[in-house]
Design a protein around this motif. Structure first.
Motif, PDB file in Angstrom:
ATOM      1  N   ARG A   4       0.829  -1.206   0.000  1.00 20.82           N
ATOM      2  CA  ARG A   4       0.000   0.000   0.000  1.00 20.82           C
ATOM      3  C   ARG A   4       0.864   1.256   0.000  1.00 20.82           C
ATOM      4  O   ARG A   4       0.598   2.200  -0.747  1.00 20.82           O
ATOM      5  N   TRP A   5       1.890   1.278   0.850  1.00 16.75           N
ATOM      6  CA  TRP A   5       2.755   2.463   0.906  1.00 16.75           C
ATOM      7  C   TRP A   5       3.395   2.715  -0.452  1.00 16.75           C
ATOM      8  O   TRP A   5       3.509   3.863  -0.881  1.00 16.75           O
ATOM      9  N   ALA A   6       3.788   1.633  -1.121  1.00 17.09           N
ATOM     10  CA  ALA A   6       4.446   1.780  -2.421  1.00 17.09           C
ATOM     11  C   ALA A   6       3.477   2.354  -3.458  1.00 17.09           C
ATOM     12  O   ALA A   6       3.832   3.254  -4.232  1.00 17.09           O
ATOM     13  N   VAL A   7       2.242   1.833  -3.484  1.00 11.60           N
ATOM     14  CA  VAL A   7       1.240   2.337  -4.426  1.00 11.60           C
ATOM     15  C   VAL A   7       0.979   3.824  -4.171  1.00 11.60           C
ATOM     16  O   VAL A   7       0.958   4.640  -5.110  1.00 11.60           O
ATOM     17  N   LEU A  10       1.928   6.897  -6.833  1.00  8.80           N
ATOM     18  CA  LEU A  10       0.867   7.757  -7.352  1.00  8.80           C
ATOM     19  C   LEU A  10       1.128   9.217  -6.976  1.00  8.80           C
ATOM     20  O   LEU A  10       0.928  10.126  -7.790  1.00  8.80           O
ATOM     21  N   ASN A  11       1.576   9.440  -5.750  1.00  4.19           N
ATOM     22  CA  ASN A  11       1.836  10.814  -5.300  1.00  4.19           C
ATOM     23  C   ASN A  11       2.998  11.462  -6.045  1.00  4.19           C
ATOM     24  O   ASN A  11       3.073  12.691  -6.129  1.00  4.19           O
ATOM     25  N   THR A  12       3.890  10.635  -6.570  1.00  4.87           N
ATOM     26  CA  THR A  12       5.038  11.173  -7.300  1.00  4.87           C
ATOM     27  C   THR A  12       4.864  11.056  -8.818  1.00  4.87           C
ATOM     28  O   THR A  12       5.804  11.287  -9.567  1.00  4.87           O
ATOM     29  N   GLY A  13       3.648  10.709  -9.248  1.00 10.39           N
ATOM     30  CA  GLY A  13       3.350  10.679 -10.676  1.00 10.39           C
ATOM     31  C   GLY A  13       3.918   9.505 -11.440  1.00 10.39           C
ATOM     32  O   GLY A  13       4.002   9.545 -12.673  1.00 10.39           O
ATOM     33  N   ARG A  14       4.290   8.459 -10.749  1.00 11.61           N
ATOM     34  CA  ARG A  14       4.881   7.283 -11.415  1.00 11.61           C
ATOM     35  C   ARG A  14       3.809   6.193 -11.534  1.00 11.61           C
ATOM     36  O   ARG A  14       3.820   5.188 -10.844  1.00 11.61           O
ATOM     37  N   PHE A  15       2.885   6.436 -12.460  1.00 17.07           N
ATOM     38  CA  PHE A  15       1.693   5.599 -12.547  1.00 17.07           C
ATOM     39  C   PHE A  15       2.011   4.164 -12.958  1.00 17.07           C
ATOM     40  O   PHE A  15       1.426   3.215 -12.431  1.00 17.07           O
ATOM     41  N   GLY A  16       2.944   4.001 -13.886  1.00 23.58           N
ATOM     42  CA  GLY A  16       3.300   2.652 -14.321  1.00 23.58           C
ATOM     43  C   GLY A  16       3.813   1.801 -13.181  1.00 23.58           C
ATOM     44  O   GLY A  16       3.427   0.622 -13.037  1.00 23.58           O
ATOM     45  N   GLN A  17       4.666   2.365 -12.351  1.00 24.50           N
ATOM     46  CA  GLN A  17       5.187   1.624 -11.207  1.00 24.50           C
ATOM     47  C   GLN A  17       4.099   1.352 -10.171  1.00 24.50           C
ATOM     48  O   GLN A  17       4.106   0.306  -9.519  1.00 24.50           O
ATOM     49  N   ALA A  18       3.164   2.299 -10.039  1.00 26.77           N
ATOM     50  CA  ALA A  18       2.041   2.086  -9.118  1.00 26.77           C
ATOM     51  C   ALA A  18       1.195   0.902  -9.587  1.00 26.77           C
ATOM     52  O   ALA A  18       0.770   0.066  -8.776  1.00 26.77           O
ATOM     53  N   GLU A  19       0.940   0.824 -10.879  1.00 25.51           N
ATOM     54  CA  GLU A  19       0.169  -0.302 -11.424  1.00 25.51           C
ATOM     55  C   GLU A  19       0.896  -1.632 -11.217  1.00 25.51           C
ATOM     56  O   GLU A  19       0.259  -2.642 -10.860  1.00 25.51           O
ATOM     57  N   ILE A  62      -5.997   3.461  -7.927  1.00 24.48           N
ATOM     58  CA  ILE A  62      -5.629   3.290  -9.332  1.00 24.48           C
ATOM     59  C   ILE A  62      -6.780   3.755 -10.227  1.00 24.48           C
ATOM     60  O   ILE A  62      -6.563   4.434 -11.247  1.00 24.48           O
ATOM     61  N   ASP A  63      -8.011   3.422  -9.850  1.00 24.24           N
ATOM     62  CA  ASP A  63      -9.185   3.825 -10.637  1.00 24.24           C
ATOM     63  C   ASP A  63      -9.317   5.344 -10.688  1.00 24.24           C
ATOM     64  O   ASP A  63      -9.649   5.910 -11.740  1.00 24.24           O
ATOM     65  N   ILE A  64      -9.070   6.009  -9.554  1.00 23.97           N
ATOM     66  CA  ILE A  64      -9.140   7.477  -9.542  1.00 23.97           C
ATOM     67  C   ILE A  64      -8.107   8.048 -10.492  1.00 23.97           C
ATOM     68  O   ILE A  64      -8.383   8.980 -11.258  1.00 23.97           O
ATOM     69  N   TRP A  65      -6.916   7.490 -10.466  1.00 23.29           N
ATOM     70  CA  TRP A  65      -5.849   7.973 -11.347  1.00 23.29           C
ATOM     71  C   TRP A  65      -6.223   7.771 -12.821  1.00 23.29           C
ATOM     72  O   TRP A  65      -5.947   8.615 -13.672  1.00 23.29           O
ATOM     73  N   LYS A  66      -6.875   6.648 -13.114  1.00 22.33           N
ATOM     74  CA  LYS A  66      -7.291   6.353 -14.483  1.00 22.33           C
ATOM     75  C   LYS A  66      -8.478   7.202 -14.935  1.00 22.33           C
ATOM     76  O   LYS A  66      -8.768   7.290 -16.127  1.00 22.33           O
ATOM     77  N   GLY A  67      -9.199   7.778 -13.967  1.00 20.85           N
ATOM     78  CA  GLY A  67     -10.386   8.549 -14.292  1.00 20.85           C
ATOM     79  C   GLY A  67     -11.670   7.756 -14.168  1.00 20.85           C
ATOM     80  O   GLY A  67     -12.754   8.258 -14.496  1.00 20.85           O
ATOM     81  N   ASP A  68     -11.574   6.509 -13.700  1.00 19.02           N
ATOM     82  CA  ASP A  68     -12.770   5.688 -13.500  1.00 19.02           C
ATOM     83  C   ASP A  68     -13.300   5.942 -12.090  1.00 19.02           C
ATOM     84  O   ASP A  68     -13.252   5.070 -11.207  1.00 19.02           O
ATOM     85  N   ASN A  69     -13.807   7.155 -11.874  1.00 20.85           N
ATOM     86  CA  ASN A  69     -14.197   7.573 -10.529  1.00 20.85           C
ATOM     87  C   ASN A  69     -15.435   6.861 -10.012  1.00 20.85           C
ATOM     88  O   ASN A  69     -15.553   6.620  -8.806  1.00 20.85           O
ATOM     89  N   SER A  70     -16.352   6.522 -10.888  1.00 20.12           N
ATOM     90  CA  SER A  70     -17.571   5.816 -10.454  1.00 20.12           C
ATOM     91  C   SER A  70     -17.228   4.462  -9.841  1.00 20.12           C
ATOM     92  O   SER A  70     -17.791   4.066  -8.811  1.00 20.12           O
ATOM     93  N   LYS A  71     -16.306   3.758 -10.473  1.00 24.51           N
ATOM     94  CA  LYS A  71     -15.880   2.465  -9.939  1.00 24.51           C
ATOM     95  C   LYS A  71     -15.189   2.651  -8.588  1.00 24.51           C
ATOM     96  O   LYS A  71     -15.421   1.888  -7.644  1.00 24.51           O
TER      97      LYS A  71
END
Length: 389
Positions: free
Chosen positions: A156-159, A163-172, A195-204
């Motif tokens: 969790r800390w890593a994800v 995400l906070n540092t903009g490294r989305f690929g590594q978060a995934e 991850i969904d929020i970052w992708k823009g899938d906010n409803s999910k």
């Protein structure tokens, strides 16, 4: 009806907060301490603590004492907090012991902390400068060789970090490992929502987070994420409600008032937003974002002369910040003070020539000021920068 019920909920939360004197004292004391005024924080807290014993207030006064270098009084306050609520003062006591270079005491308190509900994450502890002088001690090294945390906690800390540092690929990638090793866990669900929020899938994300926040013992991070998902999904009332839940739980984070105010402003409830902004400014009177938001709301209400002092103060504090000038330009624009708006937009563009919206507003202001011939180049620049309006 839904809008009315949410607004009533928000107002109820606001007035509950107004009645929570100890919570407001906690927020004000924290604000004073973080603005290098620990002595004032101690003076504010001491009479309140005498009337209403509170672990949170004791811990905050202890932090203020630590800021002044008074480790003994800080230790006494953390002890008092720990007596009132078991475990609440352990981390502070570990920090005090580290300040005294008492490595044995530091480790003893940290071990107790790890077995309490107040335990901190490994990054929070290891990045705390209070422990800088003991990080090479053998006892400290031995302490961190033990497995204090589960694998899913570290995941969790890593994800969150990626995400906070903009490294989305590594978060995934980190989330994929977490999902395969710890499926159907609360932590895996939370990280999926992030991850969904970052992708823009906010409803999910909202669907996932609603299940995680349906209970009594709720991780505040879940509510922050839920509020963010609602806001990005355009449901500003629901976002404000979740920020209100955190305020109602007396989370020591004054930015919640700023976040709730912004959500209410986007929902069209300027009056409610203004209350939150004004309260925040009593804590942080020089906060540029709060000054700009307050000024804009007052300008939108037609109170130009009330709005301008906030904008002037913002520029005084940030003479080299383009946004400070464009924000005041927006206030002049809304009041049809075209020459002043033109002057501020021009200054903003001198500092940041890449803002298409400012070019657009400058062009419109020039047209309204009878200078259409000068407007074309600015409108063309705005168009080239993506402002299709």
């Amino acid at each position: 009806m839904r809008r009315l019920s949410l607004l009533l909920f928000f107002l109820g939360q606001f007035f509950i907060c107004q009645g929570q004197d100890s919570y407001q004292t906690l927020l004000k004391a924290t604000a004073l301490r973080t603005q290098d005024k620990p002595g004032e924080a101690i003076m504010l807290l001491s009479p309140v603590i005498e009337k209403a014993k509170s672990a949170d207030l004791y811990c905050e006064r202890a932090e203020a004492y630590l800021s002044t270098g008074n480790v003994e009084k800080a230790t006494a306050d953390f002890m008092s907090a720990n007596t009132l609520v078991s475990g609440s003062g352990l981390y502070g006591l570990a920090r005090c012991s580290a300040r005294k270079k008492d490595i044995t005491g530091t480790i003893r308190y940290l071990e107790a902390l790890m077995n309490s509900r107040f335990r901190m994450s490994e990054p929070e502890i290891t990045l705390d400068s209070a422990f800088d002088d003991i990080t090479y001690d053998s006892e400290w090294i031995s302490f961190w060789r033990k497995e204090w945390y589960k694998g899913y906690e570290k995941g969790r800390w890593a994800v969150e970090y990626y995400l906070n540092t903009g490294r989305f690929g590594q978060a995934e990638d980190e989330y994929s490992d977490l999902r395969s090793l710890y499926p159907d866990t609360e932590t895996e669900d939370y990280c999926e929502a992030l991850i969904d929020i970052w992708k823009g899938d906010n409803s999910k994300a909202i669907t996932i987070l609603l299940e995680l926040t349906d209970g009594k013992e709720i991780d505040p991070a879940y509510l922050y994420a839920l509020a963010e998902a609602y806001e990005k999904n355009g449901d500003y009332y629901s976002a404000a409600r979740e920020y209100g839940r955190l305020i109602g739980d007396e989370v020591n984070d004054a930015s919640l008032f700023l976040l709730r105010g912004e959500a209410m402003q986007k929902a069209g409830e300027g009056g409610a937003a203004l209350k939150d902004f004004e309260f925040y400014l009593t804590l942080y009177p020089d906060d540029c974002r709060a000054l700009a938001l307050t000024g804009k709301i007052l300008a939108a209400k037609g109170d130009l002369f009330k709005a301008l002092p906030y904008m002037n103060r913002n520029i005084e504090l940030n003479p080299g910040k383009a946004e400070a000038y464009s924000d005041r330009g927006d206030v002049y624009f809304s009041g049809h003070s075209w020459e002043n708006a033109i002057s501020d937009y021009s200054m903003s563009l001198d500092l940041n020539p890449g803002n298409g919206m400012v070019y657009l507003n400058l062009g419109v202001a020039l047209i309204n000021n009878g200078q259409s011939d000068q407007a074309c180049s600015f409108l063309r620049k705005a168009y080239n920068l993506g402002e299709k309006g």
